[in-house]
Design a protein around this motif. Structure first.
Motif, PDB file in Angstrom:
ATOM      1  N   LYS A  88      37.384  13.204  10.681  1.00 55.55           N
ATOM      2  CA  LYS A  88      36.914  13.227   9.292  1.00 55.55           C
ATOM      3  C   LYS A  88      38.096  13.427   8.338  1.00 55.55           C
ATOM      4  O   LYS A  88      38.238  12.722   7.332  1.00 55.55           O
ATOM      5  CB  LYS A  88      35.890  14.356   9.139  1.00 55.55           C
ATOM      6  N   ALA A  99      40.119  10.263   8.125  1.00 59.39           N
ATOM      7  CA  ALA A  99      39.484   9.238   7.297  1.00 59.39           C
ATOM      8  C   ALA A  99      39.704   9.530   5.815  1.00 59.39           C
ATOM      9  O   ALA A  99      40.039   8.632   5.034  1.00 59.39           O
ATOM     10  CB  ALA A  99      37.992   9.175   7.617  1.00 59.39           C
ATOM     11  N   ASN A 136      43.353   8.884   4.954  1.00 60.52           N
ATOM     12  CA  ASN A 136      43.645   7.460   4.977  1.00 60.52           C
ATOM     13  C   ASN A 136      43.302   6.788   3.663  1.00 60.52           C
ATOM     14  O   ASN A 136      44.039   5.940   3.172  1.00 60.52           O
ATOM     15  CB  ASN A 136      42.822   6.796   6.077  1.00 60.52           C
ATOM     16  N   TRP A 137      42.163   7.193   3.097  1.00 60.20           N
ATOM     17  CA  TRP A 137      41.721   6.577   1.845  1.00 60.20           C
ATOM     18  C   TRP A 137      42.759   6.822   0.753  1.00 60.20           C
ATOM     19  O   TRP A 137      43.114   5.914   0.007  1.00 60.20           O
ATOM     20  CB  TRP A 137      40.350   7.147   1.485  1.00 60.20           C
ATOM     21  N   SER A 180      43.882   4.710  11.388  1.00 61.52           N
ATOM     22  CA  SER A 180      42.600   4.086  11.056  1.00 61.52           C
ATOM     23  C   SER A 180      42.562   2.625  11.484  1.00 61.52           C
ATOM     24  O   SER A 180      41.521   2.153  11.952  1.00 61.52           O
ATOM     25  CB  SER A 180      42.347   4.205   9.563  1.00 61.52           C
TER      26      SER A 180
END
Lengths: 97, 167, 123
Positions: free
Chosen positions: B74, B77, B80-81, C57
């Protein structure tokens, strides 16, 4: 659509070559080659799926291992100018690290 | 101590056999013999290298790591954004910084888990570890205050060392 | 209800190929974004952050998409092995690169970076 993903990864590899050739310091080149290796692993797996032969994944596993070892070997060589030096922490003198 | 070593040895044996069976896909007698031979060679090499110990076979903590991993995914993620936005913005607005982070982890395994979690999260990279201090390079200065790593520190310590005994 | 439950595997057979291919495409585009970051960012340490997008990712989405399209469980176990390798080795190698650069005395760029002086910082 898998083929499009493969093309995207291959294009990324092509662009990384620019950084590997033009990168101003040694470490930029090592970083580019390491990232190139990760993309190669992913591209090999995708190629197997595009061609309908997932046996390519064996080569991808092997490449993932070789990629890590080669990165560490290059960095160790350019830090000590030799492969013969044991990797221990500074100021500790050969303890179990 | 002797019994613990046998347990680590058996753990390594089970892991290697499972890995071989998962990779092979051909279960004829000849190939099974070859697999047994390669597993035996691996075990002999690991014994000669003297790496069959708590760090070489950390299967005791596998439940802790399994509980830690979803939280880490989590965090990855979310981070990463941020970094994807920073990559694609026309006006580059990054402000890199070096931050010193003090960790409460004691054992080497906990420190490695914490440092690897920091490095695995895009936007922060562990540059150096000295004792219980870590030098962290971050992409955004305002998101890398030392308090931001407290929860990750606590969770990785619990994953690697167990909840009750901190040593 | 039982009809619906019985038809779930058939639905899954239909839906897994487009879903897996879409995840693969998203992962491939994330790899491309990471490469763009490696080309754009001003110094070595910031490029390291961009490269770790590909390792985390991008690899996760690509391998997840491939696992959805996998023909049998053997392929899934190989994909899991690749996932574990990448997640164990990529932080180790980027930490090794950062530590080697720091030990060799490469100074990172500190403070806000604006767009117009993004080239020509290194060497």
């Amino acid at each position: 659509m898998t083929a499009a993903a493969l093309i995207a990864v291959l294009f990324g590899m092509l662009l990384l070559l620019i950084r590997a050739i033009a990168g101003p310091t040694l470490y930029d080149r090592v970083l580019a080659v390491n990232s190139f290796g990760t993309k190669t692993v992913l591209a090999l797996g995708l190629l197997g799926f595009v061609m309908g032969r997932p046996q390519f994944l064996d080569i991808a596993i092997l490449y993932a291992l070789i990629n890590f070892v080669s990165t560490i070997a290059i960095l160790k060589f350019f830090r000590y100018r030799s492969f013969q030096v044991p990797l221990v922490r500074r100021g500790q003198g050969g303890g179990n690290v | 101590m002797k019994g613990a070593r046998v347990a680590y040895f058996l753990g390594l044996l089970v892991a290697l056999v499972g890995f071989w069976l998962g990779m092979s896909g051909h279960y004829t007698p000849l190939l099974l013999t070859l697999g047994a031979v390669s597993v035996a060679v691996c075990l002999i090499l690991a014994y000669r290298l003297d790496i069959i110990d708590r760090e070489g076979a950390p299967y005791v903590r596998i439940i802790g790591f399994a509980l830690y991993f979803p939280w880490l995914m989590k965090e990855i993620a979310k981070a990463n954004w941020t970094v994807v936005k920073a990559c694609l913005k026309a006006e580059m607005d990054i402000s890199p910084a070096l931050v010193k982070v003090k960790t409460a982890c004691v054992t080497d395994l906990a420190k490695v888990t914490f440092a690897n979690s920091i490095t695995l999260t895009p936007g922060t990279v562990t540059v150096e570890i000295e004792g219980d201090k870590m030098l962290v390079h971050a992409l955004y200065e305002q998101e890398a205050q030392p308090e931001a790593f407290d929860e990750m520190d606590r969770r990785s310590r619990e994953a690697a060392d167990g909840k009750r005994r901190p040593a | 209800m039982s009809d619906f439950l019985a038809s779930l595997p058939a639905w899954w057979e239909v839906i897994r190929f487009p879903l897996g291919a879409a995840l693969c495409l998203a992962g491939g585009l994330l790899c491309l974004v990471g490469t763009v970051g490696v080309l754009r960012f001003p110094d070595f340490y910031t490029r390291l952050h961009a490269a770790s997008i590909t390792d985390t990712s991008g690899a996760t989405l690509l391998l997840l998409g491939m696992a959805m399209m996998a023909p049998d469980w053997m392929v899934v176990s190989k994909l899991v092995a690749i996932f574990v390798f990448i997640y164990l080795t990529s932080p180790a190698s980027s930490h090794a690169a950062a530590n080697a650069a720091h030990t060799a005395g490469l100074q990172p760029l500190i403070g806000p970076v604006s767009t117009h002086d993004k080239e020509g910082q290194g060497s």
